[in-house]
Design a protein around this motif. Sequence first.
Motif, short mmCIF file in Angstrom:
data_model
loop_
_atom_site.label_atom_id
_atom_site.label_comp_id
_atom_site.label_asym_id
_atom_site.label_seq_id
_atom_site.Cartn_x
_atom_site.Cartn_y
_atom_site.Cartn_z
N LEU A 171 68.12 46.47 19.02
CA LEU A 171 68.53 46.04 17.60
C LEU A 171 69.01 44.90 17.40
CD1 LEU A 171 68.40 46.79 14.69
CD2 LEU A 171 70.59 47.84 15.13
N LEU A 172 70.11 44.59 18.38
CA LEU A 172 70.66 43.41 18.30
C LEU A 172 70.01 42.05 18.66
CD1 LEU A 172 74.29 44.61 20.14
CD2 LEU A 172 73.42 44.52 17.78
N ASN A 173 68.89 42.13 19.52
CA ASN A 173 68.03 40.91 19.79
C ASN A 173 67.39 40.72 18.37
OD1 ASN A 173 69.22 40.58 22.17
ND2 ASN A 173 67.94 41.87 23.39
N ALA A 174 66.88 41.92 17.97
CA ALA A 174 66.06 41.74 16.88
C ALA A 174 66.52 41.14 15.52
CB ALA A 174 65.43 43.17 16.35
N ILE A 175 67.84 41.53 15.26
CA ILE A 175 68.68 41.05 14.23
C ILE A 175 68.92 39.40 14.50
CG2 ILE A 175 70.88 40.89 13.09
CD1 ILE A 175 71.00 44.03 13.21
N LYS A 176 69.16 39.02 15.73
CA LYS A 176 69.59 37.71 16.24
C LYS A 176 68.08 36.92 15.93
CE LYS A 176 70.79 34.97 19.99
NZ LYS A 176 71.36 34.86 21.48
N TYR A 177 67.04 37.73 16.23
CA TYR A 177 65.91 36.70 15.82
C TYR A 177 65.43 36.54 14.41
CZ TYR A 177 60.90 35.98 15.32
OH TYR A 177 59.67 35.62 15.06
N TRP A 178 65.66 37.74 13.75
CA TRP A 178 65.34 37.71 12.45
C TRP A 178 66.52 36.70 11.65
CZ3 TRP A 178 60.75 38.30 10.88
CH2 TRP A 178 59.92 39.04 11.49
N LYS A 179 67.57 36.58 12.10
CA LYS A 179 68.32 35.62 11.61
C LYS A 179 68.19 34.20 11.67
CE LYS A 179 72.97 38.17 11.39
NZ LYS A 179 73.32 37.45 10.10
N SER A 180 67.52 33.99 13.11
CA SER A 180 67.04 32.81 13.30
C SER A 180 65.82 32.36 12.56
CB SER A 180 66.74 32.71 14.81
OG SER A 180 65.38 33.32 15.24
N ILE A 194 69.96 39.41 7.30
CA ILE A 194 70.10 40.68 7.66
C ILE A 194 71.17 41.10 8.57
CG2 ILE A 194 68.47 40.21 9.72
CD1 ILE A 194 67.13 43.08 9.32
N ASP A 195 71.66 42.15 8.44
CA ASP A 195 72.82 42.31 9.60
C ASP A 195 73.06 43.70 9.90
OD1 ASP A 195 75.40 41.66 10.87
OD2 ASP A 195 76.04 40.39 9.48
N PHE A 196 74.05 43.95 10.84
CA PHE A 196 74.24 45.57 11.20
C PHE A 196 75.74 45.51 11.00
CE2 PHE A 196 75.85 48.04 15.04
CZ PHE A 196 75.10 49.46 14.38
N ALA A 197 76.18 46.60 10.24
CA ALA A 197 77.45 47.23 10.07
C ALA A 197 77.61 48.64 10.72
CB ALA A 197 77.82 47.27 8.60
N PRO A 198 78.47 48.55 12.02
CA PRO A 198 78.75 49.79 12.62
C PRO A 198 79.91 50.45 12.07
CG PRO A 198 79.62 48.00 13.78
CD PRO A 198 78.84 47.26 12.74
N TYR A 199 79.77 51.86 12.14
CA TYR A 199 80.81 52.64 11.90
C TYR A 199 81.31 53.67 13.04
CZ TYR A 199 77.77 56.77 11.72
OH TYR A 199 77.14 57.79 11.77
N ARG A 200 82.35 54.18 13.06
CA ARG A 200 82.54 55.26 14.10
C ARG A 200 83.64 56.22 13.52
NH1 ARG A 200 83.07 50.11 18.24
NH2 ARG A 200 80.90 50.01 18.68
N PHE A 201 83.42 57.45 14.10
CA PHE A 201 84.54 58.38 13.79
C PHE A 201 85.23 58.83 15.04
CE2 PHE A 201 81.54 59.35 10.22
CZ PHE A 201 82.51 59.83 9.15
N TYR A 202 86.57 59.13 14.72
CA TYR A 202 87.36 59.35 16.01
C TYR A 202 88.17 60.66 15.75
CZ TYR A 202 86.86 54.61 17.54
OH TYR A 202 86.36 53.51 17.75
N GLU A 203 88.39 61.67 16.77
CA GLU A 203 89.29 62.70 16.45
C GLU A 203 90.33 62.69 17.36
OE1 GLU A 203 88.80 65.45 14.82
OE2 GLU A 203 86.68 65.64 13.99
#
Length: 346
Positions: free
Chosen positions: A156-165, A170-179
């Motif tokens: 995915l990161l490679n794909a986003i880097k390519y399409w940005k070029s 387009i961008d990726f926004a990650p989220y995480r949950f912690y306990e």
Amino acid sequence: MLYEFSDGKISPVKFFSYQEIFGKEKDLENLLARNMEELFYGEQIMTIFQERSGQQAPDICGLDKDGNLVIFELKREIVSDSTTIQIMRYAQVWGQYDYDALNERYKTWRAKYKVTVQELADAHKKYFELEEPLLRDKFNLTQRLILVGNSADGNLLNAIKYWKSQKLNIDFAPYRFYEIGGQTYFEFFSKPYDIHWNPVSNKAVMFDTCKTYIPDAIWDMFKAHKVSAYGDAIYCVNYLNKGDTVFFYHKGWGIVAAGKITSNNPKDLPENEERYHSVDFLTPIPSPGNELRCLSPAEIKQALGKGFYWARTVKTPYLNEAEAKKLIEMLNDKYNVEFPNPMARE
């Protein structure tokens, strides 16, 4: 990534996906849609559409101030490179929609909630507090694509880097949950970088008086020496802490009063769907029947040399001590009074 720090060493803290914590992707979609202002702090996105179950459409669509379309695709877990094809397919379809098509989908989505449905241009003008509605042919000139997921695989990161070029927005926004310690914590990565204010630091905030929905709420706040939010917006009071300076922003006027938060924790009035903090005023307290003195948005922008996101209950960016002091002195000048050191008053 969150790390545990001990004896000068760090170790990563285990995180979870939404699926592992709560399950349904629709709930993750609602979480994002209802907290757009906080999660995308520093920019404004007006939600205009959410996917219905079984519908082949983006999870969330929004508009920025200039009428450009923002398309979100959410995943409960890892986002793979195939998701870029999915969101681009949505962009291909929605990118061709003219104003009438967007307006129809906006009205259909809003009608689900049984609320008064405005024309999209009028709702956009109101949300962003524009002087005039955006022209119909200015809507959807460009599209921005945002993939939201628990984590991303390397493809995915490679794909986003390519399409940005290739100049695709387009961008990726990650989220995480912690306990941690029996509590659930949610982490969201703002782009291009996180500029959130530390919640424990004293700050100065412009806070909306809810004039649009409860025109007389401002007078209740002044009489009871408090700052309040109502209904779905009550969570906004949680952004305020003891010692913060709050500016009362009255739509159509500007800043009409300022005070300092004195309560340790907010209080609820369930019968009013209200949450509030107590304040000590740093400016004269207006009363009904008397002329309001105000600092207009134009005066605020000229004095501080920067603009703000006026459509939010909590206007951003926050103000530092020098900026707050300057605005308090300007407002007191309008009332012909003087507080020598307004930021130091208890």
